[in-house]
Design a protein around this motif. Structure first.
Motif, PDB file in Angstrom:
ATOM      1  N   ILE A   5     -10.829  76.706  -0.482  1.00  0.00           N
ATOM      2  CA  ILE A   5      -9.969  77.141   0.628  1.00  0.00           C
ATOM      3  C   ILE A   5      -9.218  78.417   0.240  1.00  0.00           C
ATOM      4  O   ILE A   5      -9.153  79.381   1.000  1.00  0.00           O
ATOM      5  CB  ILE A   5      -8.977  76.015   1.007  1.00  0.00           C
ATOM      6  N   VAL A   6      -8.705  78.415  -0.977  1.00  0.00           N
ATOM      7  CA  VAL A   6      -7.993  79.603  -1.469  1.00  0.00           C
ATOM      8  C   VAL A   6      -8.940  80.799  -1.488  1.00  0.00           C
ATOM      9  O   VAL A   6      -8.593  81.897  -1.043  1.00  0.00           O
ATOM     10  CB  VAL A   6      -7.412  79.316  -2.878  1.00  0.00           C
ATOM     11  N   SER A   7     -10.176  80.559  -1.952  1.00  0.00           N
ATOM     12  CA  SER A   7     -11.166  81.643  -2.020  1.00  0.00           C
ATOM     13  C   SER A   7     -11.451  82.185  -0.629  1.00  0.00           C
ATOM     14  O   SER A   7     -11.535  83.409  -0.435  1.00  0.00           O
ATOM     15  CB  SER A   7     -12.476  81.141  -2.627  1.00  0.00           C
ATOM     16  N   ALA A  32      -7.518  76.882 -11.125  1.00  0.00           N
ATOM     17  CA  ALA A  32      -7.766  75.560 -10.520  1.00  0.00           C
ATOM     18  C   ALA A  32      -7.340  74.496 -11.519  1.00  0.00           C
ATOM     19  O   ALA A  32      -7.771  74.521 -12.671  1.00  0.00           O
ATOM     20  CB  ALA A  32      -9.237  75.393 -10.184  1.00  0.00           C
ATOM     21  N   ASN A  33      -6.494  73.596 -11.082  1.00  0.00           N
ATOM     22  CA  ASN A  33      -6.045  72.520 -11.977  1.00  0.00           C
ATOM     23  C   ASN A  33      -6.924  71.289 -11.734  1.00  0.00           C
ATOM     24  O   ASN A  33      -6.771  70.588 -10.734  1.00  0.00           O
ATOM     25  CB  ASN A  33      -4.571  72.204 -11.695  1.00  0.00           C
ATOM     26  N   LEU A  34      -7.879  71.031 -12.661  1.00  0.00           N
ATOM     27  CA  LEU A  34      -8.814  69.908 -12.492  1.00  0.00           C
ATOM     28  C   LEU A  34      -8.230  68.677 -13.186  1.00  0.00           C
ATOM     29  O   LEU A  34      -8.490  68.412 -14.343  1.00  0.00           O
ATOM     30  CB  LEU A  34     -10.189  70.272 -13.067  1.00  0.00           C
ATOM     31  N   ARG A  35      -7.451  67.935 -12.424  1.00  0.00           N
ATOM     32  CA  ARG A  35      -6.799  66.759 -13.030  1.00  0.00           C
ATOM     33  C   ARG A  35      -7.767  65.580 -13.116  1.00  0.00           C
ATOM     34  O   ARG A  35      -7.860  64.909 -14.116  1.00  0.00           O
ATOM     35  CB  ARG A  35      -5.604  66.329 -12.164  1.00  0.00           C
ATOM     36  N   GLU A  52     -10.625  68.578  -5.511  1.00  0.00           N
ATOM     37  CA  GLU A  52      -9.984  69.625  -6.309  1.00  0.00           C
ATOM     38  C   GLU A  52     -10.718  70.961  -6.168  1.00  0.00           C
ATOM     39  O   GLU A  52     -10.098  72.013  -6.094  1.00  0.00           O
ATOM     40  CB  GLU A  52      -9.919  69.187  -7.778  1.00  0.00           C
ATOM     41  N   THR A  53     -12.057  70.905  -6.108  1.00  0.00           N
ATOM     42  CA  THR A  53     -12.811  72.155  -5.949  1.00  0.00           C
ATOM     43  C   THR A  53     -12.680  72.658  -4.523  1.00  0.00           C
ATOM     44  O   THR A  53     -12.701  73.853  -4.272  1.00  0.00           O
ATOM     45  CB  THR A  53     -14.298  71.964  -6.295  1.00  0.00           C
ATOM     46  N   VAL A  88     -11.991  62.875   1.061  1.00  0.00           N
ATOM     47  CA  VAL A  88     -12.070  64.255   0.566  1.00  0.00           C
ATOM     48  C   VAL A  88     -11.594  65.201   1.659  1.00  0.00           C
ATOM     49  O   VAL A  88     -10.808  66.121   1.410  1.00  0.00           O
ATOM     50  CB  VAL A  88     -13.518  64.604   0.134  1.00  0.00           C
ATOM     51  N   GLN A  89     -12.084  64.931   2.907  1.00  0.00           N
ATOM     52  CA  GLN A  89     -11.684  65.800   4.020  1.00  0.00           C
ATOM     53  C   GLN A  89     -10.174  65.784   4.214  1.00  0.00           C
ATOM     54  O   GLN A  89      -9.553  66.827   4.403  1.00  0.00           O
ATOM     55  CB  GLN A  89     -12.366  65.339   5.308  1.00  0.00           C
TER      56      GLN A  89
END
Lengths: 410, 242
Positions: A114-116, A99-102, A108-109, A20-21
């Motif tokens: 990061i964008v937020s 957010a594109n939750l594929r 993904e979150t 994840v990191q």
């Protein structure tokens, strides 16, 4: 098994967290703008600096969203028309993040987060800059930071009388990981021991070796002690392997959490001292002896291993209920009636004592040991009675028999 | 001193009377048989004498030790083979003999001599090194009888020693018991519902029916007393069975 299971669990958690990191570090995001102007330009320049940005060129938002879904990015920042004008006229500038939750996973979150945080940072810098200019124009006093956020909070925690400059949430998250695992460990160990002891006596019946065993030149109490000690040795070996495996699990699973890694248990003065460890050993020992004696006494009434396992299944319930409740709560937080019901169950005290030893509350530990010991002696007395009489040979019950007896009783 | 003295033994399991005042005596160095149909009380009597269960009434002594008051003393001098005895399946035959010998032996030397005796009695040879869950029923029974006899107990109590065995295995087991008892001077108390087998094996017998001893004596005496051809005819004569 525990020496394998826990490290494997820890390793698995570490691998997933690290992936994840990695995914977060390498996260890219897309940007689509419908607007122009110097504030919008400044914002875009800020976004492009040091980040992997995928620019979207499209005729409409729908088209932009379609293109965004074809990229590897998980987040899209959309700058709508009017953003620049609003901000220059001291109105709120609206941004939209898609957010594109594929695969519906954590990474993904994280991308959206990061964008937020980038937007929040820009928000902060923009407002500070604006306040600074206003202060200069009006000749006002103070710093832009103080005007924007006049209050500041510094958290500290008081633990066992010591004031620590550590936020309470950090301490609690560390302690919670222990207080959830301790009841699970006690519960698993006791259940493991019960199954083993019940099987050992039921197997003697199933393999038709019990009668021979009972006519050998040893006292019945020696046979009982032999069965108990054999099960205890294996259960203790199991517990030690739990502890080793659990230690590895904690190190592996929480190695990625910077707070937990930098803040040792000693620093927050929560942990088990050698004396506490000794008391935990006593708690585990008396708990095991009582559970084993009870399992042996119950298994005597079974004809075979399967029946014995069904009978001991009855024992599992009073072990699981306190473990599950105390995993997420403290005994004092429960309603009075529930407290009393739980306190009657001896295995509740095993969990309370283990938690109390962790917090250095030795009075509670010793009180629990006393309670479990009294219970253990009572159970041992019953087990000795059963073993020293012909009940060990003649006692036979099946769950069907019990049902029939209950029906007759009605 | 009698090897066994059972006086008015009674045993109730709830409302069922398994024994109703059974009395018999067994002399030292003899093979004594309790015979009778299923439900006669044979196994119950043997279980009382081997201290597994206690009598509801009456008393029993083994070489002068009261079974109710001194069960530990009794267990030191007896060896009991239950009708449905089993083996520890994860052990080999040899390991089973070693495990059991350890309870009786004083030191490793005596244990080894018991195991050697057991190996000879069983006649299983190299198969003793195999795990016992691969043994046939006959092999298991031979190993169990070897276990019961190897430590030369003063009294061997054998419940239906040939139960479930075919003719060849039964003959082998009977010979094992007879040879060993003659050679070592061990007192044997056994039960059987096979009256012909008992006639061959036992010095004296008790005929049991419905929890009572209905006749006692040597097979020859009993046949002569009731003018019968064999013990089956004696049994039918002394009971109401048709």
């Amino acid at each position: 098994m525990p020496i394998i299971i826990f490290p494997v669990m820890g390793g698995a958690i570490r691998i997933s967290q690290e992936s994840v990191q990695r995914a977060v570090v390498g996260a890219s995001f897309a940007v689509y703008t419908d607007d122009e102007g110097f504030v919008t330009e400044a914002f875009l320049e800020y976004l492009y600096r040091g980040n992997t940005v995928v620019p979207i060129e499209a005729a409409s938002l729908e088209d932009a969203l379609r293109q965004f879904q074809e990229t590897d990015s998980n987040a899209l920042i959309y700058i709508p028309r009017g953003y620049n004008d609003n901000l220059t006229q001291s109105m709120r500038g609206e941004l939209r993040v898609y957010a594109n939750l594929r695969k519906l996973n954590m990474a993904e979150t994280q991308s959206t987060n990061i964008v937020s945080s980038l937007i929040n940072n820009f928000n902060y810098l923009f407002s500070i800059n604006k306040i600074k200019r206003l202060l200069e124009q009006t000749g006002g006093l103070g710093t832009p930071e103080a005007v924007r956020s006049p209050l500041s909070i510094r958290y500290a925690s008081i633990l066992k009388g010591t004031v620590l400059d550590i936020p309470p949430t950090s301490i609690i998250s560390l302690v919670m990981s222990q207080s959830i695992m301790l009841p699970i460990m006690v519960m698993m160990m006791v259940m493991f021991a019960i199954q083993m002891a019940a099987t050992s006596i039921a197997l003697e019946k199933e393999q038709k070796t019990l009668e021979t065993l009972m006519t050998l030149p040893v006292s019945r109490l020696t046979v009982l002690a032999g069965k108990l000690s054999g099960s205890i040795v294996i259960a203790v070996a199991g517990s030690v392997s739990y502890l080793i495996g659990f230690g590895y699990y904690m190190n592996s699973a929480f190695a990625f959490v910077p707070e937990a890694a930098t803040m040792s248990i000693d620093e927050v003065s929560v942990g088990i001292t050698p004396f506490g460890m000794l008391l935990v050993g006593v708690v585990i020992f008396v708990t095991l002896v009582s559970a084993l004696a009870m399992a042996l006494s119950i298994a005597v009434f079974a004809d075979n291993v399967r029946s014995a396992q069904s009978f001991t299944g009855i024992l599992i319930t009073p072990i699981m209920i306190p473990a599950i409740i105390l995993m997420f709560s403290d005994i004092d937080m429960l309603p009075q009636a529930v407290q009393w019901i739980l306190l009657v169950i001896p295995y509740t005290h095993s969990i309370i004592a283990t938690k109390a030893a962790f917090l250095g509350d030795y009075f509670v530990v010793i009180r629990s040991i006393a309670f479990i010991s009294v219970w253990t002696f009572a159970v041992l007395y019953v087990a000795a009675k059963i073993f020293s009489t012909e009940r060990i040979i003649t006692a036979r019950f099946s769950l069907g028999d019990i049902r029939k007896r209950l029906k007759r009783g009605r | 001193m009698h090897a066994i003295q059972a006086v008015d033994l009674g045993k109730n399991f709830g409302s069922t009377q398994a024994l109703r005042g059974a009395s018999f005596t067994v002399d030292e160095n003899e093979i004594y048989g309790l015979i009778g149909p299923n439900g006669a009380g044979k196994t119950t009597a043997l279980r009382i004498l081997s201290t597994l269960i206690s009598a509801s009434s009456g008393r029993a002594e083994v070489f002068g030790f009261d079974v109710a008051r001194h069960p530990e003393k009794v267990r030191e001098i007896i060896s009991y083979l239950p009708e449905e005895a089993g083996l520890y399946q994860h052990l080999s035959g040899l390991e089973f003999l070693e495990f059991m010998a350890g309870f009786y032996a004083d030191g490793i030397e005596e244990r080894n001599s018991f195991v050697e005796e057991g190996r000879l009695i069983s006649g299983l040879g190299e198969r003793l090194r195999d795990r016992s869950d691969g043994y046939s029923k006959g092999m298991k029974r031979r190993l169990l009888i070897a276990r019961a006899l190897m430590m030369k107990p003063r009294l061997a109590i054998l419940d239906e020693p040939t139960s479930g065995l075919d003719v060849i295995q039964s003959v082998h087991v009977r010979n094992m018991i007879k040879d060993y008892a003659d050679r070592q001077g061990v007192t044997v108390l056994l039960s059987s519902h096979n009256m012909l087998e008992v006639e061959y094996l036992c010095d004296r017998v008790s005929l049991m029916d419905l929890g009572r001893v209905v006749a006692e004596g040597s097979p020859d005496e009993l046949r002569a007393r009731y003018g019968a051809k064999n013990l089956e005819d004696v049994f039918m004569e002394v009971t109401d069975h048709e």
